[in-house]
Design an enzyme around this catalytic site. Structure first.
Site, PDB file in Angstrom:
ATOM      1  N   LYS A 139     -47.009 -40.819 -21.438  1.00 51.97           N
ATOM      2  CA  LYS A 139     -45.685 -41.079 -22.229  1.00 51.97           C
ATOM      3  C   LYS A 139     -44.277 -40.958 -23.043  1.00 51.97           C
ATOM      4  O   LYS A 139     -43.741 -40.852 -23.409  1.00 51.97           O
ATOM      5  CB  LYS A 139     -45.182 -39.341 -21.074  1.00 51.97           C
ATOM      6  CG  LYS A 139     -45.993 -38.311 -20.658  1.00 51.97           C
ATOM      7  CD  LYS A 139     -45.186 -36.799 -20.444  1.00 51.97           C
ATOM      8  CE  LYS A 139     -44.682 -38.026 -18.402  1.00 51.97           C
ATOM      9  NZ  LYS A 139     -44.000 -36.476 -17.793  1.00 51.97           N
ATOM     10  N   LYS A 185     -43.397 -43.071 -20.757  1.00 53.58           N
ATOM     11  CA  LYS A 185     -41.738 -43.197 -20.278  1.00 53.58           C
ATOM     12  C   LYS A 185     -41.833 -44.424 -18.618  1.00 53.58           C
ATOM     13  O   LYS A 185     -43.186 -44.678 -18.834  1.00 53.58           O
ATOM     14  CB  LYS A 185     -41.996 -41.907 -19.087  1.00 53.58           C
ATOM     15  CG  LYS A 185     -41.520 -41.488 -20.125  1.00 53.58           C
ATOM     16  CD  LYS A 185     -40.772 -39.064 -19.554  1.00 53.58           C
ATOM     17  CE  LYS A 185     -40.227 -39.311 -18.080  1.00 53.58           C
ATOM     18  NZ  LYS A 185     -40.046 -37.727 -17.795  1.00 53.58           N
TER      19      LYS A 185
END
Length: 160
Positions: free
Chosen positions: A73, A75
């Site tokens: 993602k 992140k």
């Protein structure tokens, strides 16, 4: 020994609490809610989200994003997955914490755990409407003034 995502997922109990126990009628009995998140830098907003879900549903399952899935993602968590899922499991409002390994698992989790509701913060509003064919989809307002992203930014800013 560090635990992996696969060793941290606990099996669902045979029935949600209260089934077949002759307890006083509870409209939440038999209802199962599922929510997802990273839960990095666990804060009061997370606790309030879990409490609000648990007040409405009899059984709360929280899926915690693994470090590997967060990387997909884009992140990066400050707190490692094993610690984040342990923190979530320690929250009294949470009945079961599982690992979130990929976007596509939401549909299979809903089916596997017999979920009656999929609940997310309203910052995700509309993103999971396709799951309405499987269960109720609810977007709850976020707790104002607190977020893990804001906490991280503040730490970075004050450390510089």
């Amino acid at each position: 020994m560090q635990e992996s995502a696969s060793t941290l997922a606990s099996p669902m109990p045979a029935a949600a609490p209260g089934h077949g126990q002759g307890l006083v009628a509870d409209t939440r009995r038999g209802t199962v809610a599922l929510t997802y998140g990273t839960y990095d830098l666990f804060h009061v907003g997370h606790v309030r989200l879990f409490r609000r879900i648990k007040e409405r549903f009899g059984f709360l399952i929280v899926a915690v994003s693994t470090d590997e899935f967060n990387a997909v993602k884009g992140k990066r968590s400050v707190v490692p997955f094993a610690d984040r899922i342990e923190i979530v499991r320690a929250c009294r409002h949470v009945d079961l914490a599982i690992a979130e390994n990929e976007w596509a698992q939401k549909e299979s989790d809903i089916r596997e755990y017999g979920c009656t509701a999929f609940v997310m913060g309203d910052d995700w509003s509309g993103r999971f409407d396709h799951l309405r064919a499987l269960c109720e989809v609810i977007y709850l307002p976020r707790t104002g003034g607190v977020s893990s992203s804001e906490l991280k930014a503040h730490v970075v800013k004050t450390a510089a």
